[in-house]
Design a protein around this motif. Structure first.
Motif, short mmCIF file in Angstrom:
data_model
loop_
_atom_site.label_atom_id
_atom_site.label_comp_id
_atom_site.label_asym_id
_atom_site.label_seq_id
_atom_site.Cartn_x
_atom_site.Cartn_y
_atom_site.Cartn_z
N CYS A 141 -25.03 33.61 81.00
CA CYS A 141 -25.64 32.81 79.94
C CYS A 141 -26.07 31.50 80.56
CB CYS A 141 -24.61 32.55 78.84
SG CYS A 141 -25.21 31.42 77.56
N VAL A 142 -27.22 30.99 80.18
CA VAL A 142 -27.61 29.64 80.60
C VAL A 142 -28.13 28.85 79.41
CG1 VAL A 142 -28.17 30.28 83.00
CG2 VAL A 142 -29.99 30.26 81.29
N TYR A 162 -27.76 36.12 78.10
CA TYR A 162 -27.81 35.25 76.90
C TYR A 162 -28.46 33.92 77.26
CZ TYR A 162 -24.41 38.22 74.53
OH TYR A 162 -23.79 39.27 73.92
N TYR A 163 -29.22 33.36 76.30
CA TYR A 163 -29.71 31.99 76.43
C TYR A 163 -29.17 31.19 75.25
CZ TYR A 163 -32.61 28.09 77.78
OH TYR A 163 -33.02 26.84 78.22
N HIS A 199 -30.56 38.06 74.89
CA HIS A 199 -29.74 37.81 73.69
C HIS A 199 -29.76 36.31 73.38
CE1 HIS A 199 -28.49 41.87 73.75
NE2 HIS A 199 -27.58 41.77 74.69
N VAL A 200 -29.80 36.01 72.09
CA VAL A 200 -29.88 34.61 71.67
C VAL A 200 -28.48 34.10 71.30
CG1 VAL A 200 -30.77 33.07 69.87
CG2 VAL A 200 -32.25 34.83 70.85
N CYS A 201 -28.13 32.94 71.84
CA CYS A 201 -26.91 32.22 71.45
C CYS A 201 -27.38 30.94 70.77
CB CYS A 201 -26.05 31.91 72.67
SG CYS A 201 -24.65 30.83 72.29
N CYS A 202 -27.20 30.84 69.46
CA CYS A 202 -27.75 29.69 68.73
C CYS A 202 -26.86 29.33 67.55
CB CYS A 202 -29.16 30.02 68.25
SG CYS A 202 -29.93 28.67 67.35
N VAL A 227 -34.32 37.73 63.58
CA VAL A 227 -33.16 38.50 64.07
C VAL A 227 -32.02 37.49 64.19
CG1 VAL A 227 -32.24 39.92 65.95
CG2 VAL A 227 -34.70 39.99 65.43
N HIS A 228 -30.84 37.83 63.67
CA HIS A 228 -29.73 36.88 63.80
C HIS A 228 -29.38 36.68 65.27
CE1 HIS A 228 -28.14 38.03 59.52
NE2 HIS A 228 -29.21 37.25 59.48
N PRO A 229 -29.00 35.45 65.66
CA PRO A 229 -28.53 35.25 67.04
C PRO A 229 -27.33 36.17 67.29
CG PRO A 229 -28.75 33.15 65.87
CD PRO A 229 -28.94 34.23 64.86
N GLU A 230 -27.28 36.78 68.45
CA GLU A 230 -26.13 37.65 68.77
C GLU A 230 -24.86 36.82 68.85
OE1 GLU A 230 -29.10 37.96 70.15
OE2 GLU A 230 -29.62 40.06 69.79
#
Ligand code: SAM
Ligand code: DTB
Ligand code: SF4
Length: 327
Positions: A141-142, A162-163, A199-202, A227-230
């Motif tokens: 993840c970054v 993941y971002y 994948h989104v981390c938000c 799309v919901h953040p994962e």
């Protein structure tokens, strides 16, 4: 439909909705606390094994000297916080930290840089870090600030899983916290990350002096993304001396738990992270957050620049609660 009837319908608890209205989210926050937590716990166990917690370790690969004005942030160059600006770390040092995180039990390694957005040359170096960390058998993840579509594609090609890019707060309160980039800028970066297949981390931060209505607006916005953040990090502000929010009044711990519970109900398939702020939380408060559907943490004695509980303390807490690392 009564609360119990709704809970009886397991299918309902697993349905992903992208049309949450503020009124509905407001009604969740207004539920009696035990009802809200019970409902969140029910949604949690339909979608996840409630005894599993995802474990990520953070590393600041480029610390301080940031040109942005995020009012919460110890790394903004304009605030006197005692954080010294450093250059981007060497690949070897990053890989050594990733190996140590893996040996300590983390399954994901998250690298953060205090940039407004990465320069293309910096991105080459970060892509090499992602490749190297991935080769160790860790998820990657970054969080590097704003990205263009092309930069997101390059990160994906290097193996990024993941971002992290947070909305931070409601669209209405946002202008009180950051003026150097807009809410729309953030939504655009999130779109590029999603389109690149990362994948989104938000998530966001609470305890920044925002109103309940702002917490409602933040969750409603996150839950209305196409799309919901994962992964949805719910951060409790770490109040850092020298930042404009150093004297923000403390959020009632139960209001933090409520925010976690509402995030869990509105985004049932997402991993909700009990994120920054755990160093100051009691074990009882963290236990309530896990009960309310939080199922990931940052693990290791440092977040980016501020303290996090030591590994031993966290392993003892997870042990006491009977929680296991998610595979
Ligand atoms: N510079 C990049 C950016 O802002 O997009 C990436 C790093 S930035 C430090 C990542 C996130 O950390 C921020 O969006 C914010 O949500 C969170 N954060 C920063 N300082 C914090 C604090 N004092 N308390 C809680 N969360 C914080
Ligand atoms: C997120 O939502 N929280 C993390 C991670 N994403 C990058 C960062 C928390 C930073 C807390 C302040 C610091 O340690 O500098
Ligand atoms: Fe810079 Fe990120 Fe901190 Fe904002 S949150 S000041 S962009 S490091």
């Amino acid at each position: 439909m009564s609360l119990l009837q709704e809970l009886g319908s397991q299918r309902h608890a697993a349905v992903l909705r992208h049309d949450w209205t503020r009124e509905e989210v407001r009604a969740l926050f207004a539920l009696p606390f035990p009802e809200l937590v019970f409902r969140a716990a029910a949604v949690h166990r339909v979608n996840f094994d409630p005894t599993e917690v995802q474990i990520s370790t953070l590393l600041s690969i480029k610390t301080g000297g940031c040109p942005e004005d995020c009012a919460y942030c110890p790394q903004a160059a304009r605030y006197k916080t005692g954080v010294k600006a450093e250059r981007l770390m060497d690949l070897d040092a990053v890989l050594a930290a990733a190996r140590a995180a893996k040996a300590a039990g983390a399954s994901r390694f998250c690298m953060g840089a205090a940039w407004r957005s990465p320069k293309d040359r910096d991105l080459d170096a970060v892509c090499a870090m992602v490749e190297g960390v991935k080769a160790l058998g860790l998820e990657t993840c970054v969080t590097l600030g704003m990205l263009t579509a092309g930069q997101a594609r390059r990160l994906k090609a290097s193996g990024l899983d993941y971002y992290n890019h947070n909305l931070d707060t409601s669209p209405e309160y946002y202008g009180q916290i950051i003026t150097t980039r807009t809410y729309q800028d953030r939504l655009e970066t999130l779109g590029h990350v999603r389109d690149a297949g990362i994948h989104v981390c938000c998530g966001g931060i609470v305890g920044m002096g925002e109103s309940l209505e702002d917490r409602i607006g933040m969750i409603a916005t996150l839950a209305s993304l196409p799309v919901h953040p994962e992964s949805v990090p719910i951060n409790l502000l770490v109040r850092v001396e020298g930042t404009p929010l150093a004297r923000a009044s403390r959020l009632d711990p139960l209001d933090f738990v409520r925010t976690v519970a509402v995030a869990r109900i509105c985004m049932p398939g997402s991993v909700v992270r009990l994120s920054a702020g755990r160093d100051d939380m009691s074990e009882e408060m963290q236990a309530l957050c896990f009960l309310a559907g939080a199922n990931s943490i940052f693990y290791g004695p440092r977040l980016l620049t501020t303290p996090n509980p030591d590994c031993d303390r966290d392993l003892a807490l997870l042990g006491k609660l009977g929680l296991r690392p998610m595979a």
